[in-house]
Design a protein around this motif. Structure first.
Motif, short mmCIF file in Angstrom:
data_model
loop_
_atom_site.label_atom_id
_atom_site.label_comp_id
_atom_site.label_asym_id
_atom_site.label_seq_id
_atom_site.Cartn_x
_atom_site.Cartn_y
_atom_site.Cartn_z
N SER A 1 13.60 12.99 -8.92
CA SER A 1 12.66 14.08 -8.67
C SER A 1 11.91 14.58 -9.91
O SER A 1 10.95 15.33 -9.78
N SER B 1 12.29 17.16 0.47
CA SER B 1 13.06 17.47 -0.73
C SER B 1 14.29 18.22 -0.27
O SER B 1 14.34 18.70 0.87
N ASP C 1 13.25 12.46 -0.01
CA ASP C 1 14.52 12.25 -0.73
C ASP C 1 15.68 12.06 0.23
O ASP C 1 16.63 11.33 -0.08
#
Length: 282
Positions: A154, A192, A230
């Motif tokens: 990230s 995320s 993610d």
């Protein structure tokens, strides 16, 4: 600028900049012959993705949903890699509405990836400062923690330039928060770890801002998730839950990255568009 009156809420979409990202990455494992029927692609296999913040005036508050790409925040390499065709005009658009950046008092961030958060800060001479110095910035505590401590994956999207100047303005929340009566942020994870959605409720009607769980209308299918996610299975289950609720209860679906629609209402089975607000093509 596109506008919509949602009962007591006045909605205006601001020009936040545009990227052209790889279509395959934006649709993950979905084969191109399927997704290109729903969203056009250029000769470089890129799709057009605006990053247009939503400005809301409600109960005496000036509210921003997301912050756009900002201006002057990218290197030449980043401009090329992210296919940036234009940068933010948010301050100019606000000026047309008679609003100064200092008059924005609430900013709701679904997450803090660069294409949502770059507009939070701006260059003043050779120093980065807050673009909206008097605003409270709401974001999930999970997202805020990762923004400041990104992992190996990230760190390419969580930039210190986008959080250090606004650190004192951020209000993290856990799980969910009703920012104002009728405006609720809900942590979903998925795209995320700290990703959130936003619900706007007025007089029995609801707009759901799915952010990057559903970046465009072509991502309605819960299985069509991004290669950028993610936690893709979290995205699938979160999207399944909220898309089903939205279809069954006749919600408006709002988009941050859609080049063609600002909002859509689908039939209960999701197969037909029954109401829409098109995006003005600049």
């Amino acid at each position: 600028m596109d506008t919509f009156q949602f009962h007591d809420m006045s909605l205006t979409w601001l020009k936040g900049g545009t990227t052209y990202m790889d279509g395959g990455a934006m649709f993950g494992v979905v084969p191109k012959p399927l997704w290109e029927k729903k969203y056009p692609v250029n000769e470089k296999n890129q799709i057009e993705l605006p990053s247009d913040p939503l400005f809301i005036q409600y109960k005496g508050h000036n509210i921003l949903i997301e912050a756009g790409l900002g201006f002057g925040k990218f290197t030449e390499k980043q401009l090329r890699n992210y296919g940036v065709s234009d940068q933010s005009q948010v301050e100019d658009d606000l000026a047309q509405l008679g609003i100064l950046p200092e008059e924005i008092d609430l900013i709701l961030m679904t997450h803090l990836h660069f294409d949502h958060a770059c507009g939070l800060t701006r260059w003043e001479d050779d120093k980065l400062v807050s673009s909206f110095p008097n605003a409270k910035i709401y974001v999930s505590d999970v997202e805020w923690n990762e923004m400041r401590n990104p992992n190996i994956r990230s760190r390419n999207t969580y930039w210190k330039e986008n959080w250090e100047p606004v650190e004192g303005q951020v209000i993290p929340f856990s799980n969910s928060i009703e920012v104002l009566d009728g405006i609720e942020m809900i942590h979903t994870g998925g795209h995320s770890d700290g990703h959130s959605i936003i619900l706007f409720k007025q007089n029995g009607e609801t707009i759901i801002h799915m952010a990057d769980l559903m970046p465009t209308h072509a991502h309605q299918n819960p299985l069509w998730v991004l290669a950028y996610d993610d936690y893709p299975m979290t995205s699938v289950f979160a999207k399944e839950k909220w898309v089903n609720e939205g279809l069954h209860q006749n919600y408006w679906f709002s988009f941050y990255h859609d080049a063609f629609y600002r909002m859509i209402k689908w039939s209960e089975d999701g197969k037909e568009i029954v109401n829409k607000m098109s995006r003005t093509r600049y």
